[in-house]
Each structure stands twice: as structure tokens, then as C-alpha cells.
Design a protein around this motif. Structure first.
Motif, PDB file in Angstrom:
ATOM      1  N   CYS A  23       0.844  -1.200   0.000  1.00 18.24           N
ATOM      2  CA  CYS A  23       0.000   0.000   0.000  1.00 18.24           C
ATOM      3  C   CYS A  23       0.876   1.245   0.000  1.00 18.24           C
ATOM      4  O   CYS A  23       1.851   1.327   0.755  1.00 18.24           O
ATOM      5  CB  CYS A  23      -0.912   0.011   1.229  1.00 18.24           C
ATOM      6  SG  CYS A  23      -2.045   1.439   1.311  1.00 18.24           S
ATOM      7  N   VAL A  24       0.529   2.203  -0.827  1.00 24.91           N
ATOM      8  CA  VAL A  24       1.127   3.529  -0.766  1.00 24.91           C
ATOM      9  C   VAL A  24       0.261   4.400   0.137  1.00 24.91           C
ATOM     10  O   VAL A  24      -0.956   4.447  -0.034  1.00 24.91           O
ATOM     11  CB  VAL A  24       1.233   4.165  -2.162  1.00 24.91           C
ATOM     12  CG1 VAL A  24       1.552   5.652  -2.054  1.00 24.91           C
ATOM     13  CG2 VAL A  24       2.309   3.492  -2.969  1.00 24.91           C
ATOM     14  N   VAL A  25       0.888   5.039   1.094  1.00 25.90           N
ATOM     15  CA  VAL A  25       0.196   5.969   1.990  1.00 25.90           C
ATOM     16  C   VAL A  25       0.593   7.381   1.594  1.00 25.90           C
ATOM     17  O   VAL A  25       1.776   7.733   1.643  1.00 25.90           O
ATOM     18  CB  VAL A  25       0.563   5.703   3.468  1.00 25.90           C
ATOM     19  CG1 VAL A  25      -0.084   6.744   4.378  1.00 25.90           C
ATOM     20  CG2 VAL A  25       0.154   4.296   3.874  1.00 25.90           C
ATOM     21  N   LEU A  26      -0.388   8.175   1.195  1.00 23.08           N
ATOM     22  CA  LEU A  26      -0.143   9.570   0.845  1.00 23.08           C
ATOM     23  C   LEU A  26      -0.362  10.400   2.101  1.00 23.08           C
ATOM     24  O   LEU A  26      -1.489  10.620   2.534  1.00 23.08           O
ATOM     25  CB  LEU A  26      -1.083  10.014  -0.277  1.00 23.08           C
ATOM     26  CG  LEU A  26      -1.065   9.136  -1.543  1.00 23.08           C
ATOM     27  CD1 LEU A  26      -2.021   9.693  -2.591  1.00 23.08           C
ATOM     28  CD2 LEU A  26       0.343   9.009  -2.110  1.00 23.08           C
ATOM     29  N   ALA A  70       4.401   2.053   2.017  1.00 21.84           N
ATOM     30  CA  ALA A  70       5.333   3.004   1.418  1.00 21.84           C
ATOM     31  C   ALA A  70       4.750   4.392   1.633  1.00 21.84           C
ATOM     32  O   ALA A  70       3.742   4.746   1.010  1.00 21.84           O
ATOM     33  CB  ALA A  70       5.528   2.718  -0.065  1.00 21.84           C
ATOM     34  N   LEU A  71       5.342   5.149   2.535  1.00 19.48           N
ATOM     35  CA  LEU A  71       4.814   6.455   2.913  1.00 19.48           C
ATOM     36  C   LEU A  71       5.413   7.551   2.054  1.00 19.48           C
ATOM     37  O   LEU A  71       6.615   7.800   2.108  1.00 19.48           O
ATOM     38  CB  LEU A  71       5.101   6.733   4.394  1.00 19.48           C
ATOM     39  CG  LEU A  71       4.803   8.148   4.898  1.00 19.48           C
ATOM     40  CD1 LEU A  71       3.335   8.506   4.703  1.00 19.48           C
ATOM     41  CD2 LEU A  71       5.213   8.289   6.359  1.00 19.48           C
ATOM     42  N   ASP A  73       2.199  -1.524 -11.036  1.00 20.63           N
ATOM     43  CA  ASP A  73       1.517  -2.805 -10.801  1.00 20.63           C
ATOM     44  C   ASP A  73       1.938  -3.459  -9.494  1.00 20.63           C
ATOM     45  O   ASP A  73       1.222  -4.311  -8.966  1.00 20.63           O
ATOM     46  CB  ASP A  73       1.817  -3.768 -11.957  1.00 20.63           C
ATOM     47  CG  ASP A  73       1.105  -3.370 -13.248  1.00 20.63           C
ATOM     48  OD1 ASP A  73       0.144  -2.564 -13.162  1.00 20.63           O
ATOM     49  OD2 ASP A  73       1.515  -3.835 -14.320  1.00 20.63           O
ATOM     50  N   GLY A  74       3.104  -3.076  -8.978  1.00 22.29           N
ATOM     51  CA  GLY A  74       3.559  -3.659  -7.720  1.00 22.29           C
ATOM     52  C   GLY A  74       2.891  -3.069  -6.493  1.00 22.29           C
ATOM     53  O   GLY A  74       3.115  -3.552  -5.377  1.00 22.29           O
ATOM     54  N   ILE A  75       2.080  -2.052  -6.666  1.00 19.19           N
ATOM     55  CA  ILE A  75       1.339  -1.442  -5.563  1.00 19.19           C
ATOM     56  C   ILE A  75      -0.104  -1.931  -5.639  1.00 19.19           C
ATOM     57  O   ILE A  75      -0.782  -1.769  -6.653  1.00 19.19           O
ATOM     58  CB  ILE A  75       1.400   0.093  -5.628  1.00 19.19           C
ATOM     59  CG1 ILE A  75       2.855   0.567  -5.507  1.00 19.19           C
ATOM     60  CG2 ILE A  75       0.518   0.713  -4.557  1.00 19.19           C
ATOM     61  CD1 ILE A  75       3.539   0.174  -4.210  1.00 19.19           C
ATOM     62  N   ASP A  76      -0.576  -2.500  -4.525  1.00 15.87           N
ATOM     63  CA  ASP A  76      -1.905  -3.122  -4.526  1.00 15.87           C
ATOM     64  C   ASP A  76      -3.018  -2.213  -4.033  1.00 15.87           C
ATOM     65  O   ASP A  76      -4.192  -2.458  -4.331  1.00 15.87           O
ATOM     66  CB  ASP A  76      -1.882  -4.383  -3.648  1.00 15.87           C
ATOM     67  CG  ASP A  76      -0.895  -5.414  -4.159  1.00 15.87           C
ATOM     68  OD1 ASP A  76      -0.976  -5.766  -5.349  1.00 15.87           O
ATOM     69  OD2 ASP A  76      -0.026  -5.851  -3.370  1.00 15.87           O
TER      70      ASP A  76
END
Length: 574
Positions: free
Chosen positions: A167-170, A195-196, A239-242
Motif C-alpha cells: 500500500c502507498v500511503v499519501l 510506502a509512505l 503494478d507492484g502497488i496493490d
């Protein structure tokens, strides 16, 4: 681990971040409950160790004067909020390690609308002392039984080995505990690596965040990076971020989901999103402050005026849950006295810069409507819109000003009739569903009746409702949930989708209901409340907030009776 990215292209950097996130998810899948608790406890120790540096940088970013009461906001909404949550989430892990459920030891009761509520505050002796008189419940969705609450709590920790990817955290740029708390939720509740991506406002906090997340970064489960818009978009699209979690504006959410500009508008109209992966979000909104009419003393008027002013002026109004529209009864005999006290509270609150980027433009937009405005003093930016028309489409009802601007509107009625009309107004006319506040004298609450009052609360469609408290107390309460009222769709997202915090890891929460004392100690006892809380340290007018805030941080890392006198001594002087 940081590395030199100066020679890498945007696609290369995005690839590196996504690859590391994938490896981190695999590493996280091998970490059991006991080790996850140990990591959380290491994290808490590092927060306390780096708290002074955290607050020093926050003070510089926001243009505050070191060693003054407004710095208390940074201690409380930064390191203390983070520590308080980490400690309580660790308690949930302990219960699960021992074979129990997260809700063991928590009372669950029926509430209106075929709902049940989990009583989450107070839960410990420290809660009862440090937040004396405050309580909170998480109301679950209609149809969820107490048995279902208990049997499904735990979310991703029920099967820690079954990691759900990346997960990317914005991260948010306004309140500096939001980003680390969101990452913890992604790790422990969603069971994903995180990933922040920092907001540009908070780039200077990168070394502190890397330091406090060091155990997770070493494992690979967390990475923290600064970025521009192009890199952020590339990472999100990889694509590697779900999954994606964001805290920000509704406009930013729509740009991510549908695309920017005219193309994004066309995609939204056609129902064809450019983002085809799950996204959760906390997006703010227009928060009401419903003031029930009654017979108040002069000290009540002054205290509650300062309470409402705090809801707007904390962080110079740059809060997703800042009170924005005060709803008064036009039949309240003390209405003018209260408004006079509110003007004084705005003017007398300690000055702090309107620091958040874009604030001047938003204040100009707030003042440029047809409604008259007042420059109430204290700072040039502080603005009152005293005569909003409840029948018109005022900008204050749809635009989150994100600055020190407060509107006032009036509806007829008293008692339950007024509350019902005010709730309908908030539900139907104000944009967003993140938080709503109700101020009501205990005598008037008794006249309405607790059963009727809870039925009214059940009809107020907000993710956090605060009665004689500010909804920020819900944000600070670790076992409470934080997020929009459920039901928003991607094409009308308003305050977002999903929750964070939720330290009991409840599966189907609907809202949090917070209650507080109508008066501070010792006057609280005159209303039959045994609350010991003086003027809360988050109040804009608190004179010792910076001292109390630091002492709360030092207390929270290792609670003990010997530390309490210093906390209370500072709090009482506030």
C-alpha cells in the motif's frame, strides 16, 4: 534504507519503491503477533526519544515561537497522539497473543437503529485520570450483533501470515501524527507493507520519521520517501502497488481516481476510473457545531465560546475536522451573549500564523461571497461569517476553508425540536461526514431525555460525533475509529471511504460517539459530573499547553503514579 536517487529517472525510482514494497510485504508475512508487538513497542520508544526533535521541526514549519503555549498543539497532535495509539494497539496484540479477542474486557450495549456500541473510552485507570469525564463508544453498522463484533474483531491480525500485499500511503501535511498513524493502520489492520509518500510540507520531518520507523524499515515493511507529483503518480500506478490510502482533499482524491482536469471530469461522468485498485481515504469536510439553546451562566458562555473557537483556531484552522458552521437557535435568549463571547474568544486566542499553503486564497474566497464577514481580531486572517442563510447555498456549506474562518447560521426552535432541525440541516446541507459537534447543557440534555437524544444521534450521519467535546478527541482516542460515515461512492466521495485508528480492529464500525464534560473541573461538579479535567490542553487559550503536552509524552512512554502530579500540576495551571 536511503540511497542516492539523484541519477534515477522517475520510472526507475517508482520501480525501486514498488520492488521494495513487494519484498517488504513478503518479510511482513513472516512476522508473528509477538514480534509485531515488539516492533510496535520499539517504535513507541523511538517516538519518545525523537519527540523533542519532532516538535522542534514542526514548530519551525508552522512558524511558531518556541517555548510558547501554541507549541503544545504540536506535542499533543504529534508525538503524544502517536504514542497513545501505539500503546493501545499493543494491548490489542497482547490479548490476541494470549488467544483472546481484541474486545475482551470491553462492554457492548444496544443503541438505536438495531446497532450495538462498544465502549472504548475510558478503558484504563490512566484514561480515567488523564481524560477524566470523557468517554467514547464505537457504534457498529445496523444489524451487527455483539457476538459478531467479538468474533470478527482483529482484521489483518487474525491471520498475520496472510499479508495482503502493498500500500502507498499519501501522508497529510497539516497534522503530523496522521502519516505515521496511517502507516501503522496499513501494517496492522490491513496487513500490508507501507510506502509512505510525504506531503511536501512535511519533507523536513523525513529524518524523524525514518528514525521512529527504523525497526520496520530494517525489516523492509516500511519505507518513507519525499516526492513530487510525477513520482507519486508513478508509484500509485505501478503494478507492484496493490492499494492506496490517502489523507487530503476531495479534489486530490478525484484526480487520483478519475484523472486531472477535463479528462478527469469526463472519466468521472462516464464512470471509468483511471485507478483500478482499492483506495481508502480521509478527506475532511464542513463540520457543524450545533449549540443547543438553554440557560447558561456567564462562565458557561465564555468557556463554551472558547471551546468552539478552539475547534476552528487549532492549527490555525488547518484541520480536516475544524468546526466550520455554528448552528444556533434564533429563539435562544442568550444567542447574542454567546456570539459576543465567541468574538472575544477569537480575538483573545494567542496569535499563530495562518501557515498552511494556500490559506490566504481560501480566506479571500470565504470573504468574497454575498454574506457579510467580520475581521474579529487576534490575527488579520481570523474571520467570522455571522449571518449565513440556512435557505441559501452558502459557500461555507460546501467549501472546506481550511483556515481560521467560522460561519454562523440560525434555525428556529428549542429542545429536541431544534436538535432535529439542526441535524437535518447538517445532514442535508453541509458537505462531508467526517465530524459533527453538539454542545448542550446537562439540564437541557436531561429535558430531552437520554433515549430521545440517542435516537437523534443515530440520525446524525457523521463518522465522529462529539457531545460537549470536540471531535478531535475521537481522533486522539486510540480505540475509536476515525473516518467518514460509511456509504460514500467514488463519484461522490465527500469525506472519504474507510477508517483508520480503530485500535480494537473492529470489522464493521459505523461511527464513534464521544462525550465530554460541559464544564471544566472544578465547576464540572456543579452539574453532577465528577470529571477532574480542567481546561483541556488542546484549547487554544490554554496557558501551559506546551508544558502539559511534553509531560503527556513522557508519561505515555512509561505510565506511572509518580509522573502524574507533574502532569496534573501543569494541566491545572492551564
Amino acid at each position: 534504507m536511503s540511497h542516492d536517487t539523484s541519477t534515477e529517472t522517475i520510472p526507475q525510482r517508482a520501480e525501486a519503491i514498488a520492488t521494495a514494497a513487494r519484498a517488504g510485504a513478503k518479510a511482513w508475512s513472516g512476522v508473528g503477533l509477538a514480534e509485531r508487538r515488539a516492533l510496535l513497542q520499539q517504535f513507541a520508544g523511538l517516538v519518545e526519544e525523537h519527540a523533542s526533535e519532532w516538535v522542534r521541526i514542526a514548530t519551525e514549519i508552522k512558524g511558531l515561537t518556541p517555548g510558547t503555549p501554541p507549541v503544545g498543539e504540536e506535542w499533543i497532535s504529534g508525538p503524544w497522539a502517536t504514542l497513545y495509539y501505539a500503546g493501545h494497539l499493543a494491548q490489542t496484540l497482547v490479548r490476541m497473543e494470549q488467544g483472546g479477542a481484541p474486545t475482551d474486557g470491553f462492554d457492548i450495549r444496544p443503541v438505536p437503529g438495531d446497532r450495538v456500541a462498544v465502549e472504548v473510552l475510558p478503558h484504563s485507570v490512566w484514561d480515567r485520570l488523564l481524560l477524566s469525564g470523557f468517554s467514547a463508544e464505537v457504534w457498529c453498522e445496523p444489524g451487527v450483533s455483539a457476538d459478531e463484533v467479538r468474533s470478527t474483531a482483529g482484521l489483518g491480525l487474525r491471520e498475520p501470515e496472510a499479508v495482503r500485499g502493498t500500500c502507498v500511503v499519501l501522508g497529510a501535511g497539516n497534522i503530523f501524527s496522521i502519516a505515521p498513524l496511517d502507516v501503522l493502520y496499513v501494517l496492522y489492520a490491513d496487513n500490508r507493507s507501507g510506502a509512505l509518500k510525504l506531503n511536501p510540507v512535511t519533507d523536513r520531518l523525513l529524518p524523524v520519521l525514518e528514525a521512529i520507523f527504523a525497526p520496520f524499515i530494517e525489516l523492509g515493511a516500511v519505507q518513507v520517501f519525499t516526492s513530487d507529483l510525477e513520482l507519486g503518480a508513478a508509484v500509485i500506478a505501478h503494478d507492484g502497488i496493490d492499494a492506496v490510502h490517502m489523507t487530503g482533499s476531495e479534489a486530490t482524491h478525484d484526480a487520483i481516481v478519475w484523472g486531472a482536469g477535463a479528462e478527469g471530469a469526463a472519466n468521472k461522468a462516464a464512470g471509468t476510473p483511471v485507478l483500478r485498485k482499492p483506495i481508502t481515504s480521509e478527506l475532511g469536510g464542513v463540520a457543524p457545531v450545533i449549540v443547543a439553546p438553554g440557560r447558561w451562566s456567564k462562565r458557561d458562555l465564555e468557556f463554551q465560546a472558547r471551546h468552539v473557537a478552539t475547534m476552528r483556531l487549532h492549527n490555525s484552522g488547518s484541520n480536516c475536522v475544524a468546526g466550520q458552521v455554528v448552528v444556533l437557535s434564533k429563539d435562544w435568549k442568550q444567542k447574542d451573549e454567546f456570539l459576543a463571547a465567541l468574538r472575544r474568544a477569537f480575538a483573545d486566542a494567542p496569535a499563530r500564523p495562518a501557515w498552511y499553503p494556500g490559506t490566504p486564497g481560501r480566506i479571500d474566497a470565504a470573504r468574497s461571497g454575498a454574506t457579510p464577514f467580520e475581521e474579529v481580531g487576534g490575527t488579520p486572517e481570523r474571520t467570522l461569517l455571522p449571518t449565513l442563510d440556512p435557505r441559501e447555498d452558502e459557500a461555507a456549506y460546501s467549501m472546506e476553508f481550511f483556515g481560521p474562518v467560522l460561519g454562523v447560521t440560525e434555525l428556529p426552535g428549542t429542545g429536541a425540536e431544534f436538535l432535529g432541525q439542526a441535524i437535518d440541516f447538517a445532514n442535508d446541507r453541509l458537505r462531508g461526514t467526517l465530524g459533527a459537534n453538539i454542545v448542550i447543557h446537562p439540564r437541557d440534555l436531561k429535558a430531552v431525555g437520554e433515549d430521545r437524544f440517542e435516537q437523534l444521534l443515530a440520525g446524525l450521519r457523521y463518522g465522529t460525533i462529539a457531545v460537549n467535546a470536540w471531535t478531535a478527541v475521537g481522533y486522539l482516542s486510540p480505540f475509536a475509529t476515525w473516518g467518514a460515515f460509511p456509504g460514500h461512492t467514488p463519484d461522490d466521495i465527500q469525506s472519504g471511504h474507510g477508517v483508520v485508528h480503530n485500535g480494537l480492529l473492529l470489522q464493521r464500525p459505523e461511527r464513534t460517539v464521544v462525550r465530554g464534560p460541559f464544564r471544566p473541573f472544578p465547576r464540572s461538579w456543579a452539574t453532577g459530573s465528577m470529571a477532574l479535567t480542567p481546561v483541556p490542553p488542546w484549547f487554544a487559550h490554554n496557558r501551559t499547553a506546551h508544558i502539559t503536552g511534553e509531560r503527556l509524552v513522557r508519561f505515555s512512554i512509561a505510565p506511572g503514579w509518580l509522573k502524574l502530579p507533574k502532569v496534573f500540576a501543569s494541566a491545572l495551571r492551564g
